[in-house]
Scaffold this active site. Sequence first.
Site, PDB file in Angstrom:
ATOM      1  N   ASP A 114       3.768 -14.933  11.196  1.00  0.00           N
ATOM      2  CA  ASP A 114       2.497 -15.341  10.599  1.00  0.00           C
ATOM      3  C   ASP A 114       1.458 -14.226  10.784  1.00  0.00           C
ATOM      4  O   ASP A 114       0.853 -14.099  11.854  1.00  0.00           O
ATOM      5  CB  ASP A 114       2.058 -16.643  11.294  1.00  0.00           C
ATOM      6  CG  ASP A 114       0.756 -17.190  10.754  1.00  0.00           C
ATOM      7  OD1 ASP A 114       0.032 -16.464  10.058  1.00  0.00           O
ATOM      8  OD2 ASP A 114       0.458 -18.363  11.049  1.00  0.00           O
ATOM      9  N   GLU A 169       0.836  -1.213   0.000  1.00  0.00           N
ATOM     10  CA  GLU A 169       0.000   0.000   0.000  1.00  0.00           C
ATOM     11  C   GLU A 169       0.865   1.256   0.000  1.00  0.00           C
ATOM     12  O   GLU A 169       1.707   1.451   0.888  1.00  0.00           O
ATOM     13  CB  GLU A 169      -0.952  -0.026   1.207  1.00  0.00           C
ATOM     14  CG  GLU A 169      -2.010   1.050   1.121  1.00  0.00           C
ATOM     15  CD  GLU A 169      -3.079   0.927   2.199  1.00  0.00           C
ATOM     16  OE1 GLU A 169      -3.414  -0.208   2.599  1.00  0.00           O
ATOM     17  OE2 GLU A 169      -3.574   1.986   2.634  1.00  0.00           O
ATOM     18  N   HIS A 184      -2.442  10.205   0.612  1.00  0.00           N
ATOM     19  CA  HIS A 184      -2.580   8.907  -0.045  1.00  0.00           C
ATOM     20  C   HIS A 184      -2.363   9.048  -1.549  1.00  0.00           C
ATOM     21  O   HIS A 184      -1.611   8.292  -2.159  1.00  0.00           O
ATOM     22  CB  HIS A 184      -3.972   8.336   0.247  1.00  0.00           C
ATOM     23  CG  HIS A 184      -4.170   6.962  -0.304  1.00  0.00           C
ATOM     24  ND1 HIS A 184      -3.589   5.868   0.280  1.00  0.00           N
ATOM     25  CD2 HIS A 184      -4.842   6.523  -1.379  1.00  0.00           C
ATOM     26  CE1 HIS A 184      -3.907   4.802  -0.423  1.00  0.00           C
ATOM     27  NE2 HIS A 184      -4.667   5.179  -1.445  1.00  0.00           N
TER      28      HIS A 184
HETATM   29  C1  MEV Z   1      -6.094   2.792   4.813  1.00  0.00           C
HETATM   30  O1  MEV Z   1      -5.335   1.664   4.446  1.00  0.00           O
HETATM   31  C2  MEV Z   1      -6.205   2.897   6.309  1.00  0.00           C
HETATM   32  C3  MEV Z   1      -7.110   4.026   6.816  1.00  0.00           C
HETATM   33  O2  MEV Z   1      -8.413   3.891   6.228  1.00  0.00           O
HETATM   34  C4  MEV Z   1      -7.184   3.866   8.311  1.00  0.00           C
HETATM   35  C5  MEV Z   1      -8.203   4.769   8.990  1.00  0.00           C
HETATM   36  O3  MEV Z   1      -9.200   5.165   8.357  1.00  0.00           O
HETATM   37  O4  MEV Z   1      -7.987   5.057  10.169  1.00  0.00           O
HETATM   38  C6  MEV Z   1      -6.590   5.356   6.413  1.00  0.00           C
END
Ligand code: MEV
Length: 442
Positions: free
Chosen positions: A296, A85, A393
């Site tokens: 794991d 990610e 993001h």
């Molecule tokens: C994305 O991989 C994770 C989030 O959705 C976590 C959250 O909303 O706290 C950004």
Amino acid sequence: MSKSISGFSKLSKAQKIDWLLETHFLDKKNAKRILIQYWNSDDKLQQLHDEFIENTITNYYLPFGIAPNYLVNGKLFTIPMAIEESSVIAAASNAAKFWLDRGGFKTKVISTTKIGQVHFMFQGDFETLKTYFNAIKPQLFEDVKSITKNMQQRGGGIIDIELKDKTKDLKGYYQLHASFETLDAMGANFINSCLEQFAETFKTRALSFDAFSSEEKNIQIIMSILSNYVPDCLVRVEVSCNIEDLNEDATILPEEFAAKFIQAVKIAEVEPYRAVTHNKGIMNGIDAVVLATGNDFRAVEAGVHAYASRNGKYSSLTHAKVEHGIFTFWMEIPLALGTVGGLTNLHPLAKLSLEMLGNPNAKELMQIVAVAGLAQNFAALRSLITTGIQQGHMKMHLLNILNQFEANDNEKTTLIEHFKTNVATHNAVVEALKKLRLTNYD
Ligand code: MEV
């Protein structure tokens, strides 16, 4: 519809690939090229990976990244993470930097007990079963001595075995419920071997227990297996600072930041839909380190989410408060990890990860992994309550979109620059790339 095949595992790797190409692909040449592209040129290393599982036909890469600047109990760590990610490592690094200047992470292992159970059916009187269990208990310990000897010498082993009556939940159902200390091993093999021997002893000795009726003598073992629910293998991690030190973000005052942050955590405490996503963000950090260190992650995931529902409702794993002007953010989380055995010393990257962390023991690794989880949650909430998650993001995801449209290096440089000051959505990136290509063409 494709045909089934028997004896597949006996085929050679080349034969397996041929079968796969014949059965499932139209463009066989391309499929084969992709599979072979990921083979390692070092035959020995490839063989090692081939032998981790059955029917290996190639390797599946994940990016292996590092997040530096983690101050944990006064010691600096660089944390290895295996994850696909885009924004996770960037978030981990930001959170590490933020807390580096504010005292870092404080951690403590609360407990390290693991559980395994022999599930069995018994038709008869519970009091007689109890008498049998108490009589046979020393023998249960005795018969696993060859398995437990080494572990015991190092200070671990079986803590206790209890008989549990589960007949209220299921007619005739009982358990041998055993607790273990497995030290630096995750312990699955150790625990399962002990359990299978308990089952054998428990079943066979019953045949000659005089107080049992002939029906009672016939104890039916259903299965013997460790539990991935480890609420007594628990680690605590915490960060705290003066409220006025929450001043990193110019767009929001520290008091407002703390108040919104605490509300965001409270929402995850009361609302399962939010709690699942909130905890998923924690697992972004945890799984990445668990995977990088050869542990794991499915076991960890299962145990953590069960723990998040321990009070009957799925809830946030983290908590936050302000008291006497101090902001505190913390989490207690169950983590059954190993630093010996399994893939930890076998997978060269897992071994390297552990070396990067100073060759921690299992307790130390629990603490580092928990830190990665709390840090990830901090970073996510910090974005969510300020800029929103998409800004950071999409900045990281930008390259994925550009790669998807096969942007060249010049196009990448231009568009990365462009999106420093423009909002990056999937559509905006595609449009900007189209426009750039048209301009360049003109
Ligand atoms: C994305 O991989 C994770 C989030 O959705 C976590 C959250 O909303 O706290 C950004």
